[in-house]
Write a protein that holds these residues in place. Structure first.
Motif, PDB file in Angstrom:
ATOM      1  N   LYS A  68      38.250  34.373  39.945  1.00 50.11           N
ATOM      2  CA  LYS A  68      39.432  35.455  39.757  1.00 50.11           C
ATOM      3  C   LYS A  68      38.874  36.220  38.468  1.00 50.11           C
ATOM      4  CE  LYS A  68      43.347  33.293  41.580  1.00 50.11           C
ATOM      5  NZ  LYS A  68      43.999  34.276  42.705  1.00 50.11           N
ATOM      6  N   ARG A 101      41.870  49.645  43.441  1.00 57.53           N
ATOM      7  CA  ARG A 101      43.104  48.986  43.723  1.00 57.53           C
ATOM      8  C   ARG A 101      42.815  47.385  43.474  1.00 57.53           C
ATOM      9  NH1 ARG A 101      44.501  49.632  49.268  1.00 57.53           N
ATOM     10  NH2 ARG A 101      44.355  51.775  48.530  1.00 57.53           N
ATOM     11  N   GLU A 104      42.390  46.578  39.743  1.00 55.57           N
ATOM     12  CA  GLU A 104      43.711  46.582  38.945  1.00 55.57           C
ATOM     13  C   GLU A 104      44.702  45.548  39.243  1.00 55.57           C
ATOM     14  OE1 GLU A 104      44.866  50.767  40.047  1.00 55.57           O
ATOM     15  OE2 GLU A 104      43.408  51.447  38.817  1.00 55.57           O
ATOM     16  N   THR A 105      44.635  45.005  40.339  1.00 50.58           N
ATOM     17  CA  THR A 105      45.727  43.880  40.912  1.00 50.58           C
ATOM     18  C   THR A 105      45.129  42.562  41.024  1.00 50.58           C
ATOM     19  OG1 THR A 105      45.099  44.299  43.266  1.00 50.58           O
ATOM     20  CG2 THR A 105      46.928  45.895  42.183  1.00 50.58           C
ATOM     21  N   GLU A 106      44.070  42.379  41.247  1.00 58.52           N
ATOM     22  CA  GLU A 106      43.704  40.920  41.142  1.00 58.52           C
ATOM     23  C   GLU A 106      42.425  40.354  40.278  1.00 58.52           C
ATOM     24  OE1 GLU A 106      44.654  39.003  43.895  1.00 58.52           O
ATOM     25  OE2 GLU A 106      45.703  40.569  44.547  1.00 58.52           O
TER      26      GLU A 106
END
Length: 153
Positions: A68, A101, A104-106
């Protein structure tokens, strides 16, 4: 494993004559060891879009290996700047919006520009796919064609 930083090397190859593109991604651990590589023929698109597809595919492959956190390394300065500085916030390029996107989210991401000479393995994988016009090919270990380059890279 998820807390370790990995390096994503994004590269592509474009045939100037017909605009065909292939992309590849190489995922390495913080010590430079091979984790995963892939390549495939993309078809016709711009250089900018091909580079974005590479990064998107790298980001989508990472969770399958439980990572991650990544430093994304690209040899395209325009793409690196656009993603670092969010220059194209209202872009009409769908793949750009998808990459932003995801970033920004993962997970945690760092984008870095690297000259092509520092990414010979990725370049070789992209050219293999372009020459063969092959669909997705995933490499759990470095293919023979890139072994020597992998040791130099």
């Amino acid at each position: 494993m998820a807390n370790k930083w990995v390096n994503l090397f994004a590269d592509g190859a474009i045939v100037n004559g017909d605009g065909s593109a292939s992309i590849r991604g190489v995922l390495r651990d913080q010590h430079g060891n091979w984790i995963l590589g892939f390549n495939y023929f993309l078809g016709q698109c711009s250089v900018f879009q091909a580079k974005l597809w590479e990064i998107l595919d790298d980001l989508l492959v990472m969770p399958s290996k439980s990572f991650k956190r990544a430093t994304i390394q690209t040899n395209n300065l325009e793409v690196a700047k656009a993603l670092q500085e969010n220059l194209m916030k209202n872009s009409g390029i769908t793949v750009f919006r998808r990459v932003r996107r995801l970033m920004e989210t993962e997970g945690q991401w760092c984008i870095r520009y690297v000259p092509r000479d520092f990414n010979k393995v990725a370049d070789c994988l992209a050219k293999l796919s372009l020459a063969r016009k092959s669909s997705l090919h995933v490499y759990d270990s470095a293919p023979i064609e890139v072994l020597e380059l992998f040791q130099e890279d």
